[in-house]
Scaffold this motif. Sequence first.
Motif, PDB file in Angstrom:
ATOM      1  N   LYS A  60      10.960 -30.204 114.052  1.00 38.53           N
ATOM      2  CA  LYS A  60      10.967 -30.046 112.665  1.00 38.53           C
ATOM      3  C   LYS A  60      11.042 -31.255 111.880  1.00 38.53           C
ATOM      4  O   LYS A  60      12.340 -31.917 112.290  1.00 38.53           O
ATOM      5  CB  LYS A  60      11.891 -29.100 112.342  1.00 38.53           C
ATOM      6  CG  LYS A  60      11.478 -28.027 111.075  1.00 38.53           C
ATOM      7  CD  LYS A  60      12.164 -26.849 110.812  1.00 38.53           C
ATOM      8  CE  LYS A  60      11.741 -25.628 111.624  1.00 38.53           C
ATOM      9  NZ  LYS A  60      11.088 -24.646 110.999  1.00 38.53           N
ATOM     10  N   ASN A  95       6.639 -27.914 111.137  1.00 33.85           N
ATOM     11  CA  ASN A  95       6.724 -28.023 112.703  1.00 33.85           C
ATOM     12  C   ASN A  95       5.667 -29.185 113.272  1.00 33.85           C
ATOM     13  O   ASN A  95       4.510 -28.976 112.795  1.00 33.85           O
ATOM     14  CB  ASN A  95       6.366 -26.395 112.991  1.00 33.85           C
ATOM     15  CG  ASN A  95       7.311 -25.408 112.381  1.00 33.85           C
ATOM     16  OD1 ASN A  95       8.495 -25.591 112.889  1.00 33.85           O
ATOM     17  ND2 ASN A  95       6.776 -24.464 111.919  1.00 33.85           N
ATOM     18  N   ASP A 119       5.982 -19.657 112.301  1.00 35.11           N
ATOM     19  CA  ASP A 119       7.492 -20.661 112.316  1.00 35.11           C
ATOM     20  C   ASP A 119       8.112 -20.217 113.824  1.00 35.11           C
ATOM     21  O   ASP A 119       8.217 -19.011 114.188  1.00 35.11           O
ATOM     22  CB  ASP A 119       8.147 -20.500 111.282  1.00 35.11           C
ATOM     23  CG  ASP A 119       9.223 -21.486 111.219  1.00 35.11           C
ATOM     24  OD1 ASP A 119       9.213 -22.616 111.267  1.00 35.11           O
ATOM     25  OD2 ASP A 119      10.490 -21.053 110.704  1.00 35.11           O
TER      26      ASP A 119
END
Lengths: 109, 109
Positions: B16, B61, B101
């Motif tokens: 991230k 991401n 996610d």
Amino acid sequence: MINFEQFKQLEIKTGKVLSVEDHPNADKLYVMKVDMGGEERQLVAGIRPWYPDGQSLVGRNIIVVTNLEPAKIRGVESNGMLLAASKPDRSDVVLLTLDRDLPPGCAIS
Amino acid sequence: MINFEQFKQLEIKTGKVLSVEDHPNADKLYVMKVDMGGEERQLVAGIRPWYPDGQSLVGRNIIVVTNLEPAKIRGVESNGMLLAASKPDRSDVVLLTLDRDLPPGCAIS
């Protein structure tokens, strides 16, 4: 640790999903046909528990390792491996995809 | 062709993006800090022409090869390589990302 030459031996490309069918002999597997840009490949992929609606994958951009030795998985030929990320406890498995659309067959590096 | 053992030598993980700064010595490079799940890494990435708004990447991401030998790129240490797909003529370069996610540090296979 690996060096950059070792990394470059791996061929990874963008693909677009053409069709998804349940594997005839395995609950957790799909048999997918993928447009790799000028060629079509069949892959066997173990993502079915986390993507129960296989048809929703048609048209999606996926990421495929294209120079792995072909394998027969539960009796079905697989000519590539799609890439996915797994939670350590395997409670979720998530496909890698593209941030923006690109044609199939684009190289990853 | 490579075999699965060779593929497994490669360590690829979800990350991230924590911060993005212009590389001090190169127009096309960013210096990024990335949360790899329990560890933070600095990467140098050549995506700036295709992602001119670096700040828009914070929180995203990305997909990172984590066991490549560290490199110094134009004088800045890079400890990992983010993966992106390129059109053959390099008119577009697109980051790989996750379809849904997941926490940073998840393994890709």
